[in-house]
Write an enzyme that holds these catalytic residues in place. Structure first.
Site, PDB file in Angstrom:
ATOM      1  N   TYR A 149       0.385  -1.173  -0.062  1.00  0.00           N
ATOM      2  CA  TYR A 149       0.079   0.274  -0.067  1.00  0.00           C
ATOM      3  C   TYR A 149       1.064   1.281   0.216  1.00  0.00           C
ATOM      4  O   TYR A 149       0.510   2.118  -0.779  1.00  0.00           O
ATOM      5  CB  TYR A 149      -1.042   0.055   1.488  1.00  0.00           C
TER       6      TYR A 149
HETATM    7  P1  NAD Z   1     -12.142   5.420   1.870  1.00  0.00           P
HETATM    8  O1  NAD Z   1     -12.117   4.294   1.795  1.00  0.00           O
HETATM    9  O2  NAD Z   1     -13.144   6.043   3.512  1.00  0.00           O
HETATM   10  O3  NAD Z   1     -12.419   7.057   0.410  1.00  0.00           O
HETATM   11  C1  NAD Z   1     -11.476   6.631  -0.317  1.00  0.00           C
HETATM   12  C2  NAD Z   1     -12.912   6.553  -1.218  1.00  0.00           C
HETATM   13  O4  NAD Z   1     -12.812   6.383  -2.636  1.00  0.00           O
HETATM   14  C3  NAD Z   1     -13.953   5.033  -1.116  1.00  0.00           C
HETATM   15  O5  NAD Z   1     -15.157   5.203  -0.829  1.00  0.00           O
HETATM   16  C4  NAD Z   1     -13.567   3.883  -2.827  1.00  0.00           C
HETATM   17  O6  NAD Z   1     -14.414   3.665  -3.027  1.00  0.00           O
HETATM   18  C5  NAD Z   1     -13.108   4.912  -3.848  1.00  0.00           C
HETATM   19  N1  NAD Z   1     -12.265   4.649  -5.178  1.00  0.00           N
HETATM   20  C6  NAD Z   1     -11.358   3.572  -4.573  1.00  0.00           C
HETATM   21  N2  NAD Z   1     -10.512   3.547  -5.484  1.00  0.00           N
HETATM   22  C7  NAD Z   1     -11.813   4.191  -7.129  1.00  0.00           C
HETATM   23  C8  NAD Z   1     -11.697   4.467  -7.949  1.00  0.00           C
HETATM   24  N3  NAD Z   1     -10.897   3.052  -8.752  1.00  0.00           N
HETATM   25  N4  NAD Z   1     -12.720   5.062  -8.796  1.00  0.00           N
HETATM   26  C9  NAD Z   1     -13.315   6.140  -7.900  1.00  0.00           C
HETATM   27  N5  NAD Z   1     -13.274   5.883  -6.526  1.00  0.00           N
HETATM   28  C10 NAD Z   1     -12.855   5.656  -5.696  1.00  0.00           C
HETATM   29  O7  NAD Z   1     -10.216   5.684   3.105  1.00  0.00           O
HETATM   30  P2  NAD Z   1     -10.173   7.395   3.507  1.00  0.00           P
HETATM   31  O8  NAD Z   1      -9.779   6.550   4.592  1.00  0.00           O
HETATM   32  O9  NAD Z   1     -11.007   8.115   3.689  1.00  0.00           O
HETATM   33  O10 NAD Z   1      -8.863   7.376   2.575  1.00  0.00           O
HETATM   34  C11 NAD Z   1      -8.854   9.186   1.457  1.00  0.00           C
HETATM   35  C12 NAD Z   1      -7.657   9.152   1.041  1.00  0.00           C
HETATM   36  O11 NAD Z   1      -6.463   9.234   1.979  1.00  0.00           O
HETATM   37  C13 NAD Z   1      -6.798   7.456   0.058  1.00  0.00           C
HETATM   38  O12 NAD Z   1      -6.269   8.174  -0.736  1.00  0.00           O
HETATM   39  C14 NAD Z   1      -5.733   7.223   1.083  1.00  0.00           C
HETATM   40  O13 NAD Z   1      -5.007   6.573   0.624  1.00  0.00           O
HETATM   41  C15 NAD Z   1      -5.500   8.872   2.047  1.00  0.00           C
HETATM   42  N6  NAD Z   1      -5.251   8.060   3.452  1.00  0.00           N
HETATM   43  C16 NAD Z   1      -5.789   7.793   4.299  1.00  0.00           C
HETATM   44  C17 NAD Z   1      -5.501   7.851   5.597  1.00  0.00           C
HETATM   45  C18 NAD Z   1      -6.949   7.617   6.439  1.00  0.00           C
HETATM   46  O14 NAD Z   1      -6.444   7.731   8.304  1.00  0.00           O
HETATM   47  N7  NAD Z   1      -6.953   7.280   6.516  1.00  0.00           N
HETATM   48  C19 NAD Z   1      -4.301   7.484   6.279  1.00  0.00           C
HETATM   49  C20 NAD Z   1      -3.359   8.511   4.934  1.00  0.00           C
HETATM   50  C21 NAD Z   1      -4.051   8.508   3.380  1.00  0.00           C
END
Ligand code: NAD
Length: 315
Positions: A149
């Site tokens: 990841y």
């Molecule tokens: P999440 O899974 O709740 O949200 C991501 C969304 O992206 C999902 O609803 C999913 O359906 C959508 N998605 C995935 N692939 C897709 C595609 N090909 N086309 C369209 N939609 C797509 O995750 P989150 O926790 O809200 O994370 C949001 C972002 O923040 C991500 O990029 C993640 O890598 C990054 N991030 C999150 C955290 C955390 O602590 N939550 C920490 C570091 C980075």
């Protein structure tokens, strides 16, 4: 201003879209409702947004959609969509990670470069650092992810830098450190712990619980996005962490138990491949260049997440 929020049905994307809508922006959300977790939680995430006149949602995959048409009238792109989760990124599912985190990011950058936009904000991750003794982590420190990841998030970030350096695309990357709060993803530790504790079930901690994280409340992560969109800085990467510094997981669980009013017990199991032992954010660059100042501490943030878990699962 017109914004595109990718991953708008997800945890961070839905909060960000709500904030942008509240600020009067015209917001288009795109999300493929990936089956990584229960769609009902995503519908819950969107329940307020669906009533807003200046929000619309496209249920579509970034890998399949004609992106230049979507971006043609957009000023800002907040690229939150990704296949999240460290542990599931090993093995056969890696293709989903490389497609959604690398290829989809490249497609979006290509389209943004083709049509021209004011700012592209990329959701990066503390997982790009991997294991390091140099704490707190600084943006110019070594990046050596310890999970597939993390490798894909770093590749996405490098693509953003590439489009900035080669074509002048105005890109800012935000390296989030463990974001939590209302609507946190159901595979994340706090969500799992709070749900179990409210059900009076013992929790399982991987490792000795002395691993530490710089927990970041959702509202602070959202604010960082707004600051990144407004700044005239581009081609930069910023750590986005919370105000408490790094906190041991055992301490966070103490707070969860206190807020939930239950202590059903803890079981400790072996560590999981890909989990970093300590993360700590040095946010001084974001403070200086963006004016970022995280506001919500762990006690208040956990209290809000406990309330959310009670409501969403009717506990
Ligand atoms: P999440 O899974 O709740 O949200 C991501 C969304 O992206 C999902 O609803 C999913 O359906 C959508 N998605 C995935 N692939 C897709 C595609 N090909 N086309 C369209 N939609 C797509 O995750 P989150 O926790 O809200 O994370 C949001 C972002 O923040 C991500 O990029 C993640 O890598 C990054 N991030 C999150 C955290 C955390 O602590 N939550 C920490 C570091 C980075």
């Amino acid at each position: 201003m017109k914004a595109l929020v990718t991953g708008a049905a997800g945890f961070i994307g839905s909060h960000l879209a709500e904030k942008l809508v509240a600020e009067g922006m015209d917001v288009l959300g795109i999300d493929n409702f990936s089956d990584y977790y229960d769609r009902r939680l995503k519908d819950y995430n969107l329940r307020r947004l669906r009533d807003e006149d200046n929000f619309s949602l496209l249920e579509a995959d970034l890998l399949e959609q004609g992106l230049p048409q979507i971006l043609a009238d957009r000023d800002l792109v907040f690229h939150q969509a990704a296949q999240a989760g460290v542990r599931a990124s090993w093995g056969e599912d890696f293709q989903i990670y490389s497609d959604s985190n690398v290829l989809a990011t490249q497609r979006l950058l290509e389209a943004a470069n083709e049509v021209g936009i004011d700012k592209f904000v990329y959701a990066s991750s503390s997982s790009v650092y991997g294991e390091t003794e140099d704490l707190p982590m600084q943006e110019d420190g070594r990046t050596r992810p310890v999970s597939p990841y993390g490798v894909t998030k770093l590749a996405g970030e490098n693509l953003c830098q590439l489009y900035h350096h080669n074509f002048g695309l105005p890109v800012v990357s935000l390296r989030y450190f463990t974001v939590y709060g209302e609507r946190q993803r159901p595979d994340m530790a706090f969500h799992i712990f709070i749900k179990s504790i409210l059900q009076c079930e013992p929790i399982t901690i991987f490792g000795d619980g002395q691993q530490s994280r710089n927990f970041t409340y959702i509202e602070d992560a959202v604010t960082a996005n707004l600051l990144a969109a407004r700044t005239n800085v581009s081609g930069e990467v910023f750590n986005i962490g919370g105000p408490d510094g790094n906190i041991e997981l055992n301490r966070a669980v103490d707070i969860i138990e206190e807020k939930a009013g239950q202590s059903p017990g803890r079981e400790y199991q072996g560590e999981v491949d890909g989990d970093v032992r300590h993360t700590a954010a040095d946010c001084s660059k974001a403070a200086e260049m963006l004016g970022y100042e995280p506001k919500t501490g762990l006690e208040a943030g956990i209290e809000a997440e406990v309330e959310y878990i009670r409501e969403v699962y009717d506990l």
